[in-house]
Each structure stands twice: as C-alpha cells, then as structure tokens.
Motif scaffolding. Sequence first.
Motif, short mmCIF file in Angstrom:
data_model
loop_
_atom_site.label_atom_id
_atom_site.label_comp_id
_atom_site.label_asym_id
_atom_site.label_seq_id
_atom_site.Cartn_x
_atom_site.Cartn_y
_atom_site.Cartn_z
N ARG A 1 27.13 38.47 50.09
CA ARG A 1 27.69 37.66 49.00
C ARG A 1 27.46 38.32 47.65
O ARG A 1 28.35 38.38 46.81
N ARG A 2 26.25 38.81 47.43
CA ARG A 2 25.94 39.46 46.15
C ARG A 2 26.83 40.68 45.93
O ARG A 2 27.32 40.91 44.82
N ALA A 3 27.03 41.47 46.99
CA ALA A 3 27.86 42.66 46.86
C ALA A 3 29.31 42.29 46.58
O ALA A 3 29.98 42.93 45.76
N LEU A 5 30.41 39.54 45.07
CA LEU A 5 30.53 39.05 43.71
C LEU A 5 30.38 40.19 42.70
O LEU A 5 31.07 40.20 41.67
N ALA A 6 29.51 41.14 42.98
CA ALA A 6 29.34 42.29 42.08
C ALA A 6 30.63 43.10 42.01
O ALA A 6 31.02 43.57 40.93
N GLN A 7 31.29 43.25 43.14
CA GLN A 7 32.57 43.97 43.17
C GLN A 7 33.61 43.24 42.32
O GLN A 7 34.36 43.87 41.56
N ALA A 8 33.65 41.92 42.42
CA ALA A 8 34.60 41.13 41.63
C ALA A 8 34.27 41.22 40.15
O ALA A 8 35.18 41.32 39.30
N GLU A 9 32.99 41.22 39.82
CA GLU A 9 32.59 41.33 38.41
C GLU A 9 33.00 42.68 37.83
O GLU A 9 33.46 42.76 36.68
N SER A 10 32.83 43.73 38.61
CA SER A 10 33.24 45.06 38.14
C SER A 10 34.73 45.12 37.90
O SER A 10 35.20 45.68 36.90
N ALA A 11 35.50 44.53 38.82
CA ALA A 11 36.96 44.51 38.66
C ALA A 11 37.36 43.70 37.45
O ALA A 11 38.27 44.09 36.69
N MET A 131 34.35 39.13 54.98
CA MET A 131 33.17 38.32 55.18
C MET A 131 33.51 37.05 55.98
O MET A 131 32.79 36.66 56.90
N MET A 132 34.64 36.42 55.65
CA MET A 132 35.04 35.22 56.38
C MET A 132 35.41 35.56 57.83
O MET A 132 35.13 34.79 58.75
N GLN A 133 36.02 36.72 58.04
CA GLN A 133 36.33 37.14 59.41
C GLN A 133 35.06 37.40 60.20
O GLN A 133 34.97 37.04 61.38
#
Length: 210
Positions: A1-3, A5-11, A131-133
């Motif tokens: 989850r942290r990874a 969200l971090a990816q989304a924040e970077s984008a 992640m959901m898969q």
Amino acid sequence: RRAMLAQAESAAMAGDSAAQAFLDIVARLQAARSVAIVGNADTLRGSLSATRIEAHDLVVRCNFPVIAGFEADVGTRTDLMLFDSSIRGRLVERMARHANYAEVPALCFGGGRPAPSTPDLPSASPSLMRMMQDLGYDHGTTGFRAVLLLTLILDRPAELFGFSFFPLGRQGDYFERSAPEVLHEMAYERWFVERVLPVLRPQVTWVQSG
C-alpha cells in the motif's frame, strides 16, 4: 500500500491530474470513520436500508445505479462512485441516472480511454489493480473490488449493503434484472466476504437482507 501511494504521489507531483484525483479520493476515504459500501443486489429492494446506509461518514456506490424509486431502500446520498472500465462508453447515460452523479468523485477500475464526449474520470493505477488481483482474483466484480480497496487496502470500518453474489434464482440488480458475466467467480467472492473478511477485518459487517 505504501509503495502504491508513493507511486501515485510521485505522479501527482509530476503533474498527473488523474493521480492527484486518485490521491484526493484516498485521502477522503482514509479520513472516514465508517463507510457504507452499497452494491446493487436485488436483496436491497424492500429492505428499507436508507437510514442505516446514510448514517455512515461516506456512502460508496458501484456503476452508477438507479436511485429514483428506491430511495427508502438505498438512500439518496453518494460520496464516491466506483465503476468498471466496461461502462466507460456509457458514462453519459449512466451519469444521467441521478442529478448529483456528475459532481460525485469517481474512480474507474481498469484501463481504457474515455469515449469521445464522455467525462475523463480517473482510473485506478496499474499497481492498485495488481494489488486487488493479488488479494482477490483477476476479474472481480466492481463491488468485490470496492470491498478489497476500502476494507483490506485502506483498512476502513465498513458495512456492506446490497451484496448477494447472485444466488440461484436471484440473479438481478434491485433496479433491473441482470446476470453476472461468466468471468466473475461469484462463489469465491461470497466465500471471501463470508469466511475470510471477518477474520482479516472484524470491523467490517456484511448486512444481509431479503
């Protein structure tokens, strides 16, 4: 989850408006003390669940359902819409089902570009879809993915309404008759919500009616 969200924040910091919209949705969900996840099963018809649904901080619905005529059973408030990419081409029609849908934050499960002249709503990131898969299976229903996202990934206390997993003879939504696509594993989804979810997230309640 942290990874994820971090990816989304970077984008988002790089100017990706869809990533920022996703983060805004996540922030709103994380701030909620309780969430009503409202599926579309026909068991909602006649359930008189509106008051209990709208007692939650956030009301989340799936695939832009019909509300008119069923207000006493499903309520009228929608704070977040989750929908499958298969209906992107019909968004204008679906969003016309309720006067407030055009203003409700929405998140698409799956890829694909919007059809011409349709709203360009944000999609869940590939990492979130994976992640959901991993937590469920490849082709979960929109409702099942909503449960995975809100209860397992974001760890929100929730009540689930309008989930029947299409038992024999009850294959329909509360507002129209329909059947699940073959790719959905309804027996697995029911087993997961009935048997696994109470162990992993005891703060989540499956409200069964009908």
